[in-house]
Design an enzyme around this catalytic site. Structure first.
Site, short mmCIF file in Angstrom:
data_model
loop_
_atom_site.label_atom_id
_atom_site.label_comp_id
_atom_site.label_asym_id
_atom_site.label_seq_id
_atom_site.Cartn_x
_atom_site.Cartn_y
_atom_site.Cartn_z
N HIS A 50 49.64 10.69 50.69
CA HIS A 50 50.13 12.03 50.28
C HIS A 50 51.13 12.51 51.32
CE1 HIS A 50 49.35 16.23 48.47
NE2 HIS A 50 50.37 16.35 49.33
N HIS A 68 44.38 16.43 49.21
CA HIS A 68 44.13 17.29 50.37
C HIS A 68 42.90 18.18 50.18
CE1 HIS A 68 46.37 20.04 47.82
NE2 HIS A 68 47.56 19.71 48.26
N ASP A 85 49.53 14.84 53.91
CA ASP A 85 50.16 16.07 53.41
C ASP A 85 51.11 16.63 54.46
OD1 ASP A 85 50.85 18.06 51.62
OD2 ASP A 85 49.15 19.34 52.13
N1 LIG Z 1 50.51 21.62 51.64
C1 LIG Z 1 51.35 22.61 51.80
O1 LIG Z 1 50.99 23.63 52.38
N2 LIG Z 1 52.64 22.54 51.38
C2 LIG Z 1 53.24 21.48 50.61
C3 LIG Z 1 52.87 21.53 49.15
C4 LIG Z 1 51.45 21.05 48.86
O2 LIG Z 1 51.08 19.93 49.16
O3 LIG Z 1 50.68 21.83 48.29
C5 LIG Z 1 54.77 21.58 50.75
O4 LIG Z 1 55.48 20.90 50.00
O5 LIG Z 1 55.24 22.31 51.63
ZN LIG Z 2 51.27 18.11 49.67
ZN LIG Z 3 49.32 20.46 47.39
#
Ligand SMILES: NC(=O)N[C@@H](CC(=O)O)C(=O)O
Ligand SMILES: [Zn+2]
Ligand SMILES: [Zn+2]
Length: 347
Positions: free
Chosen positions: A15, A176, A249
């Site tokens: 991710h 996540h 993430d």
């Molecule tokens: N995780 C986050 O806080 N932000 C992610 C988007 C996501 O994964 O939800 C992004 O693209 O900035």
């Molecule tokens: Zn994300």
């Molecule tokens: Zn997300």
């Protein structure tokens, strides 16, 4: 287990946000240095919603890689209410698209083009189930009446349970995850249901957002939760259970977009990803289980071969820079100006 040197199969990131344009050029090397592959999120502006767009984005990523890297971007399609079952069939046949991402409209960064109601994409979900293309979920409801700390749990009750019932063979990843409820749901599910866990959700609880003042660089979605949830995530990640795998993430934003009256959600961790996971696994006394979480469970879930080369980590602290280049701006990375306990000795 205590150890100062650890050789593991090269990990993958299931991710990741690589962004686009000049920002892509700034961040992609951080990931490519340590990971063999990454599932690349499609939440660009405009979103990567078609196979043609995924091909073009993939080409831009490959062009931005430092020469000589063997990193492979694994592309995803952004699910919209205009996505067709035919596009799913073409995406699957292409071999370059590995999943489809469901953003409830309005749930997170660049999710406006997402799905308002799953009832409007039933044909597409059927096609995905049939072709074995996984649905990756940003698992939070957007109902403003629901407390922000409860949005993942309510998503499980209102959307995920009915979805599992309607499409029992649909491969899915709850992305996540941040709560004990998500851990329990995924643990009890069949093996074609998985979850990614970030390093920051393993290392921090929600106090980190307010430590001595408001900390925009600890703001992400789903938002950090209570300590009891962090503990559940650590247990899941370090348990050896194959449902759970590494997904950073890593989500960079320009410093000024985060340090603002209405700051963006997202934490940049790609500069120190596997090192941060090593810290979390070491704290749990389970460094011996890092390799499977980071390098085995993900490819097994996606039906891809495991990486055959390795990297070496050592227990040697280093200091993260205060800021890193980010296109025309800069990005404040996780642990900026502070130390990370593990380093990469060979990558
Ligand atoms: N995780 C986050 O806080 N932000 C992610 C988007 C996501 O994964 O939800 C992004 O693209 O900035
Ligand atoms: Zn994300
Ligand atoms: Zn997300």
């Amino acid at each position: 287990m205590s150890s100062t040197r650890l050789e593991i199969t090269r990990p993958d990131d299931w991710h990741l946000h690589l962004r686009d344009g000049a920002a892509l050029g700034s961040v992609v090397a951080d990931t490519a240095r340590q990971f063999g592959r990454a599932i690349v999120m499609p939440n660009l502006k405009p979103p990567v919603a078609t196979l043609a767009q995924a091909r073009e984005y993939r080409a831009r990523i490959l062009a931005a890689l430092p020469v000589g890297t063997r990193f492979q971007p694994l592309m995803t399609l952004y699910l919209t209410e205009a996505t067709t079952p035919d596009e799913i069939a073409r995406a699957k046949a292409s071999g370059i698209v590995h999943a489809v991402k469901y953003y409830p409209a309005g749930a997170t960064t660049n999710s406006q083009a997402g799905v308002r109601d799953l009832a409007n994409v039933q044909g597409v979900l059927e096609a995905m189930e049939q072709h074995g293309l996984p649905l990756l979920m940003h698992g939070e409801v957007t109902d403003p009446a629901v407390d922000i700390f409860d949005r993942e749990q309510v998503f499980i009750d209102r959307q995920l349970l009915p979805l599992r019932e309607r499409f029992p063979k649909l491969r899915m990843v709850l992305e996540h995850i941040t709560t004990r409820a998500a851990v329990e749901f995924v643990r009890a599910a069949p093996t074609h249901v998985g979850a990614t866990i970030t390093a920051h959700h393993l290392l921090l609880n929600r106090n980190a957002i307010f430590e001595g003042g408001i900390r925009p660089h600890h703001y992400c979605l789903p938002v950090l939760k209570r300590e009891t949830h962090r503990t559940a995530l650590v247990e899941a990640a370090t348990s050896g259970d194959t449902h759970f795998f590494l997904g950073t993430d890593s989500a960079p934003h320009a410093q000024e977009a985060k340090e603002a009256a209405c700051g963006c959600a997202g934490i940049y961790t790609a500069h120190a990803a596997i090192e941060l996971y090593a810290e979390a696994f070491e704290q749990a006394g389970r460094l011996d289980r890092l390799e499977a979480f980071a390098g085995f469970h993900g490819p097994d879930f996606y039906g891809l071969p495991r990486n055959t080369d390795s990297i070496v980590l050592e227990r040697k602290p280093w200091t993260v820079p205060d800021a890193l280049p980010f296109g025309a701006s800069q990005c404040v990375p996780f642990r900026a100006g502070q130390s990370v306990a593990w380093s990469i000795a060979r990558c």
